[in-house]
Design a protein around this motif. Structure first.
Motif, PDB file in Angstrom:
ATOM      1  N   GLU A 168      26.517  47.292  33.762  1.00 33.92           N
ATOM      2  CA  GLU A 168      27.720  46.465  33.818  1.00 33.92           C
ATOM      3  C   GLU A 168      28.154  46.096  32.731  1.00 33.92           C
ATOM      4  OE1 GLU A 168      29.933  46.488  36.692  1.00 33.92           O
ATOM      5  OE2 GLU A 168      28.321  46.955  38.433  1.00 33.92           O
ATOM      6  N   ASN A 169      29.535  45.808  32.540  1.00 33.01           N
ATOM      7  CA  ASN A 169      29.904  44.757  31.405  1.00 33.01           C
ATOM      8  C   ASN A 169      30.149  43.435  31.664  1.00 33.01           C
ATOM      9  OD1 ASN A 169      32.680  44.693  31.848  1.00 33.01           O
ATOM     10  ND2 ASN A 169      32.668  46.767  31.034  1.00 33.01           N
ATOM     11  N   PHE A 171      32.869  41.924  32.245  1.00 29.04           N
ATOM     12  CA  PHE A 171      34.202  41.696  33.352  1.00 29.04           C
ATOM     13  C   PHE A 171      33.783  42.450  34.384  1.00 29.04           C
ATOM     14  CE2 PHE A 171      36.000  41.173  28.899  1.00 29.04           C
ATOM     15  CZ  PHE A 171      36.347  39.884  29.016  1.00 29.04           C
ATOM     16  N   SER A 172      33.332  43.523  34.351  1.00 28.10           N
ATOM     17  CA  SER A 172      32.869  44.487  35.653  1.00 28.10           C
ATOM     18  C   SER A 172      32.108  43.529  36.560  1.00 28.10           C
ATOM     19  CB  SER A 172      32.401  45.726  35.029  1.00 28.10           C
ATOM     20  OG  SER A 172      31.302  45.837  34.800  1.00 28.10           O
ATOM     21  N   ALA A 173      31.161  42.954  36.074  1.00 26.71           N
ATOM     22  CA  ALA A 173      30.079  42.064  36.900  1.00 26.71           C
ATOM     23  C   ALA A 173      30.734  41.009  37.343  1.00 26.71           C
ATOM     24  CB  ALA A 173      29.157  41.623  35.750  1.00 26.71           C
ATOM     25  N   GLY A 175      33.950  41.251  38.588  1.00 30.13           N
ATOM     26  CA  GLY A 175      34.607  41.914  39.711  1.00 30.13           C
ATOM     27  C   GLY A 175      33.491  42.114  40.828  1.00 30.13           C
ATOM     28  N   ASN A 176      32.495  42.848  40.479  1.00 28.02           N
ATOM     29  CA  ASN A 176      31.358  43.419  41.371  1.00 28.02           C
ATOM     30  C   ASN A 176      30.948  42.167  42.118  1.00 28.02           C
ATOM     31  OD1 ASN A 176      29.411  45.294  42.703  1.00 28.02           O
ATOM     32  ND2 ASN A 176      27.906  43.949  41.359  1.00 28.02           N
ATOM     33  N   SER A 179      33.184  41.025  44.975  1.00 28.72           N
ATOM     34  CA  SER A 179      33.029  41.895  45.979  1.00 28.72           C
ATOM     35  C   SER A 179      31.866  41.819  47.005  1.00 28.72           C
ATOM     36  CB  SER A 179      33.229  43.434  45.477  1.00 28.72           C
ATOM     37  OG  SER A 179      34.276  43.806  44.700  1.00 28.72           O
TER      38      SER A 179
END
Length: 534
Positions: A168-169, A171-173, A175-176, A179
């Motif tokens: 992950e990076n 920002f994606s972390a 978002g994850n 969720s």
């Protein structure tokens, strides 16, 4: 007798200062301890080293380095910026014990750097870059700790890099995490943030440090959620090694493999660690001095020697390489720490927790510790800082912003290096524009041009002076005045003398006032320095 009385009075003053600041340093040390504990473990895990190694490094950083250091607020320990180096070095050297030898040698190299006055490089970090680094660390803390506050602990606690080990990076972390959040973690972190914000407002209750109350609250809420469908998992808690006796405790230590002393790879790894750790330390020291409410200046050469001693001790005991670390140091400042006793006490708490209360420590949820770092991050990246840097002008604001973006998208050292490049560009631009002042006077049909040189005229000013001299019109009287100049670079002097020699071909008469043929920069007398220190 007077000398004896003087020494006695100094000791009395030191005791008074220690006693006076203890009410600030003791609560602050608890905050730093709570922040350092998961960071030491997380960095050790990410480095491919035993968890105990991270704790040893934190203990040595607190007790040994803080005692020897001249910085009053800096906290040392394992650094996230060294994880990739450590992980690769352990694999390259074929064993952890051989790597420990490299750590010991790196410490020795730092000692030599300090003795050679290598710490003076810290004086050349531009203020705009340091301020940008602080703001970037604040934003990094907020972005990196959000997943932990939401109950997603797939990435190690303390990671500062944009690209993570879990694919992950930053920002994606986040978002994850939104969720797959944990309700228990959200409740714990949310209430913890509320306590951290509002508890200090009640002065009578604030005797109990808010972070300590947050930890107690986190443990209680963990038990509340335990028999529900929202119970926290083991990976969402602090996890330190549990030892049942002295023999188990001593068995955790590792000894360097001194038989590998002739291996060139060991020396290359040692040099790499020494350079990177020294740079991170100098950056951190400069940043801590910026946020020190009393605005003290830390001796950088002494700091390098303290770090060198710390790394040698850490390597001998089986620990990781260390640096002065801005996250723990910032937590120390924000918690109200006044002297180095706060950092020393935090090392003592790490040792005592490992020996006597590992079971209780392992009940602490990471969510409440993430809340402490979120609040620390907010204080580092406050909006007022951005406004302040904006009002200082574009030559300060642009390097500031570039440093923030670069640190967020890369890591600390790369981000600062990029910020330095932009800062140097603006420095060169300013130097080229301000090497002199000039005044034009007209006498009949003839112009008199007086060029008054600045106090310091360096090589960087050569181009600007050449441009001005070549544009002076024919039939002009030129006076180049060096009255105020303490130093003029030899290349600039050559340009001026060459111009005077050739100017007659254009009908230009050049007069030099108070310009020497050679300038020597005066050195600060060592006796004066000794008197100042005494």
């Amino acid at each position: 007798m007077q000398n004896g009385n003087s020494i006695f009075s100094r000791l009395e003053v030191k005791k008074y200062i220690l006693k006076k600041n203890l009410k600030h340093d003791l609560p602050s040390s608890i905050v730093v301890f709570l922040v350092a504990l998961p960071l030491c473990l997380g960095i050790a895990l990410a480095s491919g080293a035993p968890l105990f190694a991270g704790l040893v490094t934190g203990i040595v950083g607190g007790i040994v380095v803080s005692t020897l250091s001249g910085s009053q607020l800096s906290v040392s320990g394992p650094a996230a910026g060294l994880t990739a180096i450590v992980l690769g070095a352990i694999a390259q050297l074929g064993g952890y014990e051989t790597f420990l030898l490299a750590v010991v040698l790196a410490g020795a190299m730092q000692l030599v750097l300090g003795l050679l006055k290598g710490g003076t490089i810290g004086n050349y970090f531009p203020s705009s870059v340091i301020e940008g680094m602080l703001a970037a660390i604040g934003l990094t803390l907020i972005l990196k700790q959000l997943p932990h506050a939401l109950g997603i602990d797939s990435d190690f606690f303390g990671d500062e890099s944009f690209f993570q080990k879990d694919n992950e990076n930053t920002f994606s972390a986040i978002g994850n995490a939104f969720s797959h959040f944990s309700l228990a973690a959200i409740v714990i972190s949310g209430l913890s943030i509320a306590v951290l914000i509002f508890w200090p407002k009640f002065k009578k209750l604030a005797v109990v440090p808010a972070p300590l109350l947050v930890v107690v609250l986190g443990i209680v809420l963990t038990f509340v959620f335990q028999n529900t469908g929202f119970a926290l998992q083991a990976k969402q808690m602090v996890e330190i090694p549990v030892v049942s006796g002295w023999s188990e405790f001593t068995a955790l230590f590792a000894i360097p493999n001194f038989s590998a002393i002739t291996d060139s790879k060991v020396w290359v790894v040692a040099a790499t660690i020494a350079v990177v750790a020294s740079l991170e330390t100098l950056l951190s020291i400069e940043a801590v001095d910026k946020i020190d409410p009393i605005k003290r200046v830390s001796p950088t050469n002494r700091e390098l020697m303290a770090q060198g001693a710390g790394n040698m001790v850490s390597g001998m005991l089986g620990g990781l390489p260390m640096t002065s670390v801005i996250v723990r140091s910032s937590a120390n400042v924000n918690a109200g720490g006044r002297t180095k006793m706060s950092a020393i006490f935090h090392g003592v708490w790490l040792l005592l927790s490992l020996l006597f209360i590992p079971g209780i420590i392992n009940m602490i949820p990471l969510a409440c510790l993430a809340a402490i770092l979120l609040v620390t991050g907010y204080k580092l990246t406050r909006i007022a800082l951005f406004k302040h840097m904006y009002h200082k002008g574009w030559d300060q604001f642009i390097p500031f912003v570039i440093t923030i973006i670069a640190v967020l998208l890369t890591d600390l050292l790369k981000g600062v290096a990029i910020g330095m490049l932009f800062s140097i560009f603006y420095l060169l631009r300013t130097n080229m524009r301000n090497p002199f002042f000039y005044k034009i006077q007209e006498e009949g049909n003839k112009k008199n041009l007086r060029i008054k040189l600045a106090e310091e005229v360096s090589f960087l000013n050569k181009a600007a002076i050449q441009v001005v001299l070549t544009k002076i019109p024919k039939e002009t009287n030129v006076i180049i005045d060096g009255t105020n100049s303490r130093y003029i670079d030899p290349d600039v002097l050559e340009t001026i003398f060459n111009y005077k020699h050739n100017a007659y071909t254009k009908g230009i008469i050049v007069t030099l006032e108070n310009i020497k043929t050679q300038y020597i920069v005066p050195k600060l007398d060592s006796k004066i320095i000794e008197e100042i220190n005494n």
